[in-house]
Structures are given as structure tokens and as C-alpha cells.
Design an enzyme around this catalytic site. Structure first.
Site, PDB file in Angstrom:
ATOM      1  N   LYS A  18      12.131  27.029 -64.691  1.00 30.51           N
ATOM      2  CA  LYS A  18      12.267  28.114 -65.511  1.00 30.51           C
ATOM      3  C   LYS A  18      13.359  29.076 -65.276  1.00 30.51           C
ATOM      4  O   LYS A  18      13.878  29.539 -66.380  1.00 30.51           O
ATOM      5  CB  LYS A  18      10.884  29.030 -65.672  1.00 30.51           C
ATOM      6  CG  LYS A  18       9.755  28.097 -65.955  1.00 30.51           C
ATOM      7  CD  LYS A  18       8.368  28.891 -65.883  1.00 30.51           C
ATOM      8  CE  LYS A  18       8.031  29.404 -64.517  1.00 30.51           C
ATOM      9  NZ  LYS A  18       7.768  28.728 -63.460  1.00 30.51           N
ATOM     10  N   ARG A  95       0.369  33.542 -66.926  1.00 31.92           N
ATOM     11  CA  ARG A  95       0.140  32.465 -66.229  1.00 31.92           C
ATOM     12  C   ARG A  95      -1.412  32.150 -66.630  1.00 31.92           C
ATOM     13  O   ARG A  95      -1.961  31.102 -66.282  1.00 31.92           O
ATOM     14  CB  ARG A  95       0.292  32.638 -64.808  1.00 31.92           C
ATOM     15  CG  ARG A  95       1.687  32.308 -64.606  1.00 31.92           C
ATOM     16  CD  ARG A  95       2.080  32.268 -63.071  1.00 31.92           C
ATOM     17  NE  ARG A  95       3.333  31.880 -62.884  1.00 31.92           N
ATOM     18  CZ  ARG A  95       3.788  31.404 -61.637  1.00 31.92           C
ATOM     19  NH1 ARG A  95       3.121  31.454 -60.600  1.00 31.92           N
ATOM     20  NH2 ARG A  95       5.239  31.219 -61.364  1.00 31.92           N
ATOM     21  N   ARG A 129      14.556  22.938 -50.953  1.00 31.25           N
ATOM     22  CA  ARG A 129      15.133  24.269 -50.959  1.00 31.25           C
ATOM     23  C   ARG A 129      15.185  24.920 -49.750  1.00 31.25           C
ATOM     24  O   ARG A 129      14.067  25.275 -49.224  1.00 31.25           O
ATOM     25  CB  ARG A 129      14.473  24.912 -52.097  1.00 31.25           C
ATOM     26  CG  ARG A 129      15.293  26.337 -52.516  1.00 31.25           C
ATOM     27  CD  ARG A 129      14.813  26.712 -53.936  1.00 31.25           C
ATOM     28  NE  ARG A 129      13.420  27.012 -53.960  1.00 31.25           N
ATOM     29  CZ  ARG A 129      12.921  27.055 -55.243  1.00 31.25           C
ATOM     30  NH1 ARG A 129      13.518  26.936 -56.345  1.00 31.25           N
ATOM     31  NH2 ARG A 129      11.624  27.485 -55.143  1.00 31.25           N
ATOM     32  N   ARG A 162      10.914  28.747 -47.301  1.00 31.99           N
ATOM     33  CA  ARG A 162      10.003  29.934 -47.596  1.00 31.99           C
ATOM     34  C   ARG A 162       8.696  28.966 -47.511  1.00 31.99           C
ATOM     35  O   ARG A 162       8.628  27.916 -47.861  1.00 31.99           O
ATOM     36  CB  ARG A 162      10.003  30.275 -49.120  1.00 31.99           C
ATOM     37  CG  ARG A 162      11.273  31.278 -49.255  1.00 31.99           C
ATOM     38  CD  ARG A 162      11.125  32.236 -50.340  1.00 31.99           C
ATOM     39  NE  ARG A 162      10.537  31.573 -51.475  1.00 31.99           N
ATOM     40  CZ  ARG A 162      11.205  31.370 -52.807  1.00 31.99           C
ATOM     41  NH1 ARG A 162      12.587  31.825 -53.132  1.00 31.99           N
ATOM     42  NH2 ARG A 162      10.710  30.456 -53.792  1.00 31.99           N
ATOM     43  N   ARG A 173       0.041  24.952 -55.589  1.00 33.15           N
ATOM     44  CA  ARG A 173       0.446  25.836 -56.852  1.00 33.15           C
ATOM     45  C   ARG A 173       0.280  25.043 -58.071  1.00 33.15           C
ATOM     46  O   ARG A 173      -0.106  25.552 -59.206  1.00 33.15           O
ATOM     47  CB  ARG A 173       1.723  26.387 -56.727  1.00 33.15           C
ATOM     48  CG  ARG A 173       1.918  27.686 -55.803  1.00 33.15           C
ATOM     49  CD  ARG A 173       3.118  28.356 -56.159  1.00 33.15           C
ATOM     50  NE  ARG A 173       4.334  27.708 -56.163  1.00 33.15           N
ATOM     51  CZ  ARG A 173       5.221  27.288 -54.886  1.00 33.15           C
ATOM     52  NH1 ARG A 173       4.570  27.664 -53.835  1.00 33.15           N
ATOM     53  NH2 ARG A 173       6.367  26.797 -55.098  1.00 33.15           N
TER      54      ARG A 173
END
Length: 212
Positions: A18, A95, A129, A162, A173
């Protein structure tokens, strides 16, 4: 659609691109203001604010923040825009159905861009990442690797991952997203304002978006 004074939503799974698609829209169209709840929350966490401290544990465990907190954050950001933007692009909100209905009371939504990315692509992309702890610069070993493995190009610090980028958090998630967020697609489809785009890379999807 032709770009006019309007509010656009970009919906999609966490880690589904996104932010990347939003940046491409901003770069290719004038007059947009981008509100990303993910960016706002990460800034609050980094500042150590009350909201940030509350959000940190929930985000690291892969959960979603309470509806009332998210609505307050987004509403205050929208109301603080002066002068009002020609076009508003909301990224990461709403959401849940409660958030969507609360948003309807704040501002009308004209167009919804829904990104449909396979789960396995998201897990692979997100867990690849790594970030610099002091600059928050993002690296990816598959497309933007550091010059020295495990080190920030600018500061030489050890790169970290992270908690919410680790595979187990990503999977949680995605499960939460499927439970709570998919009904949004039905909600906006029934309104006749949603268009779904499928693909595995942002370049492929953005080409579809621009042709829409």
C-alpha cells in the site's frame, strides 16, 4: 477514474505494498495528501508518546489497535489539514467495519483501491526487510541490499528487524486481516466504488491502477 476532488482509500493486507503504490500515486498526480496510519503510529512509537507506547506492544504482537483510537488518530489528522487538500489518499485505514462507518461520518469516500497480493509473497517480502535503528532507512536483501551485509550504509550500525516484520508476526497480522478486514471489500463493492488489483509486484499493480 479521472482525478478530481475526492477521497481515495487504498486497502490491502499488511505488507501488501500500500505504501509503495501510494508513493507512486503521489509522484504521478498533483494535489494529493497522503495519510498513512502505519507511518503515524511508527512516529508515535519512536517519540515514546502515550499513543505510541500503547500501540507498540499491540503492533509487535501482530494485533490491530482499538477502533476508537484509530478513528481519533485519523479524524484529527484530517481536521488538521489546512487548507483542505484537493485529493485525500488514506492508507491503512479503515481496517474494520466500525472504522469504515466512523469514517463515513467524517468524510465521504469516492474511490477504493484494493490490492490483492498472495500471502506467501507478503511473508517473503516483509521478512526480508531490515532497518537502520537510528535513521529508519529500510533495506531489503532482494532489491535494496546494504553495501556491507548487516550494516547501515550511512552509519555503519548493525541493521535490525522490526518485531512486526518477523515471519510469525506477519502471519498473525494476515490472519487478523482476513478475519476483520475482508468484509470491507464487500462493503465498498456494494457501494460500487471499489476496484481490485492483483499482482505480485508494485510495478505490475500500479500499471493497472493508472489504466483504471
Amino acid at each position: 477514474p479521472s482525478v478530481r476532488h475526492a477521497t481515495y482509500l487504498i486497502l490491502g493486507k499488511p505488507g501488501g505494498g500500500k505504501g509503495t503504490i501510494s508513493k507512486k500515486i503521489l509522484a504521478s498526480h498533483e494535489g494529493f495528501v497522503h495519510i498513512s496510519t502505519g507511518d503515524i503510529l511508527r512516529e508515535e512509537v519512536n517519540k515514546g508518546t502515550e499513543v505510541g507506547n500503547k500501540a507498540k506492544g499491540i503492533m509487535e504482537s501482530g494485533g490491530l489497535l482499538p477502533d476508537d483510537l484509530m478513528v481519533d488518530i485519523v479524524s484529527s489528522n484530517i481536521s488538521s489539514l489546512s487548507p483542505p487538500p484537493r485529493h485525500l489518499l488514506l492508507d491503512g485505514f479503515p481496517r474494520t467495519m466500525n472504522q469504515a462507518k466512523a469514517l463515513d461520518a467524517v468524510i465521504p469516500v469516492e474511490h477504493v483501491i484494493s490490492l490483492d497480493i498472495p500471502n506467501e509473497v507478503i511473508v517473503e517480502r516483509t521478512s526480508d526487510r531490515w532497518i537502520s535503528p537510528s535513521t529508519n532507512k529500510v533495506y531489503s536483501y532482494s532489491y535494496q541490499p546494504p553495501k556491507v551485509h548487516g550494516k547501515c550504509d550511512d552509519t555503519g550500525e548493525d541493521l535490525i528487524q522490526r518485531e512486526d516484520d518477523k515471519p510469525e508476526s506477519v502471519l498473525k497480522r494476515l490472519e487478523t486481516y482476513d478475519d476483520l478486514t475482508k468484509p470491507l471489500n464487500d462493503y465498498y463493492t456494494e457501494k460500487g466504488i471499489l476496484k481490485s488489483f492483483q499482482g505480485e509486484t508494485s510495478d505490475v499493480i500500479f500499471k493497472q491502477v493508472t489504466e483504471w
